[in-house]
Design an enzyme around this catalytic site. Structure first.
Site, PDB file in Angstrom:
ATOM      1  N   ASP A  77      43.994  47.890  52.327  1.00 54.66           N
ATOM      2  CA  ASP A  77      44.726  47.260  51.230  1.00 54.66           C
ATOM      3  C   ASP A  77      46.194  47.688  51.211  1.00 54.66           C
ATOM      4  O   ASP A  77      46.556  48.746  51.729  1.00 54.66           O
ATOM      5  CB  ASP A  77      44.119  47.682  49.891  1.00 54.66           C
ATOM      6  N   ASP A  78      46.979  46.880  50.528  1.00 54.21           N
ATOM      7  CA  ASP A  78      48.354  47.199  50.105  1.00 54.21           C
ATOM      8  C   ASP A  78      49.404  47.063  51.209  1.00 54.21           C
ATOM      9  O   ASP A  78      50.588  47.234  50.956  1.00 54.21           O
ATOM     10  CB  ASP A  78      48.474  48.606  49.492  1.00 54.21           C
ATOM     11  N   HIS A 127      45.691  40.162  48.929  1.00 53.25           N
ATOM     12  CA  HIS A 127      45.606  41.216  47.912  1.00 53.25           C
ATOM     13  C   HIS A 127      46.638  40.873  46.827  1.00 53.25           C
ATOM     14  O   HIS A 127      47.216  41.753  46.216  1.00 53.25           O
ATOM     15  CB  HIS A 127      45.885  42.558  48.584  1.00 53.25           C
ATOM     16  N   HIS A 131      50.407  42.458  43.453  1.00 53.18           N
ATOM     17  CA  HIS A 131      49.472  43.511  43.058  1.00 53.18           C
ATOM     18  C   HIS A 131      49.322  43.722  41.551  1.00 53.18           C
ATOM     19  O   HIS A 131      49.270  44.861  41.068  1.00 53.18           O
ATOM     20  CB  HIS A 131      49.887  44.828  43.734  1.00 53.18           C
ATOM     21  N   HIS A 221      43.863  52.229  53.034  1.00 58.14           N
ATOM     22  CA  HIS A 221      45.203  51.676  52.820  1.00 58.14           C
ATOM     23  C   HIS A 221      46.029  51.927  54.062  1.00 58.14           C
ATOM     24  O   HIS A 221      46.152  53.085  54.491  1.00 58.14           O
ATOM     25  CB  HIS A 221      45.832  52.318  51.583  1.00 58.14           C
TER      26      HIS A 221
HETATM   27 ZN   LIG Z   1      45.730  47.631  46.176  1.00 53.20          ZN
END
Ligand SMILES: [Zn+2]
Length: 268
Positions: A77-78, A127, A131, A221
């Site tokens: 993620d991210d 995602h 965010h 991440h």
């Molecule tokens: Zn995230």
């Protein structure tokens, strides 16, 4: 200097927010901290060369996934971020794939990395654009977040995601409904080494290997070098243990008839 500041921020967040989980930085909003700083601005962004990139290669060969053999879905993620390419290289060496759940407003800095993800055969999930906790937005704003991210990812990579990883894993009826309309399955996770919090490569690796099991979805991440280091050995080890390293969509194809848009999956 910037690095020190990021560490100081992380230490502050650790002290202030003991109860966070994956993507749990969001809860620090209540404390007034700029929680998206690690993603959006405080993390040094190495600019990518703006040279035109060769077209993403079409995946020529179909992958054979054995639905009866054990499999695991690693998700990141991210990003895209500083660890993405190292993870891609590790996946390549193991013949594996993963799912990169991208914050689409990062594509201005990391479009080339995002294309590398697509070329490698890994999956790009959304995602969101920037965010937010989707459960705190109006139904209309949820659709805007999702559509904006889908369009940006498709523009940058040629691939339109079919999977949403909701920030903080937060979903409600409105989010599910929007995903149903947009053809997005919702992928959460059941293995979380809290890499963003520990930043400890050996601990991240150990948590993943200790908790790996057939059908698991692991959240990490790809912003952090410690995560990339953990993955370089964990990916090799999982592969040696006989796991097929699959994308979320590959897992859902093999185990859940492709998955149902608007439904939340934690594992298969
Ligand atoms: Zn995230």
């Amino acid at each position: 200097m910037l690095k020190w500041n990021v560490r100081a921020l992380a230490a502050l967040m650790l002290t202030a927010m003991p109860l966070l989980s994956a993507c749990g930085r969001e809860r620090s909003e209540e404390g007034g901290l700029a929680i998206e700083a690690p993603t959006a601005s405080a993390v040094p962004v190495e600019s990518e060369d703006a040279r035109p990139e060769s077209e993403p290669q079409q995946e020529a060969e179909a992958r054979r996934i054995d639905p009866d053999a054990k499999m695991i879905a690693l998700t990141f993620d991210d990003g895209p971020g500083a660890g993405t390419r190292r993870i891609l290289n590790a996946l390549d060496e193991a013949g594996g794939r993963a799912t990169f759940c991208m914050v689409a407003n990062r594509l201005g800095d990391y479009a080339e990395t995002a294309r590398k993800v697509a070329e490698q055969g890994s999956e790009i999930a959304t995602h969101t654009w920037d965010h937010p906790n989707l459960t705190k937005l109006s139904a209309e704003r949820v659709r805007e977040e999702l559509n904006r991210s889908l369009n940006a990812i498709e523009r940058a990579t040629g691939v339109r995601p079919t999977v949403l990883r909701p920030p903080y894993g937060s979903v409600n009826a409105e989010v599910k409904e929007a995903c149903g309309e947009l053809g997005l399955v919702i992928a959460n996770w059941n293995v979380d080494p809290e890499d963003w919090k520990t930043r400890d490569a050996s601990g991240i690796r150990r948590h993943i290997l200790d908790n790996a099991r057939d059908g698991a979805i692991v959240v990490c991440h790809d912003l952090y070098p410690e995560t990339a280091s953990a993955m370089e050995s964990a990916i090799r080890e999982l592969s040696e243990r006989g796991y097929q390293l699959v994308t979320v969509s590959e897992m859902l194809d093999a185990r859940a008839n492709g998955g149902t848009a608007g439904k939340v999956y934690y594992a298969t």
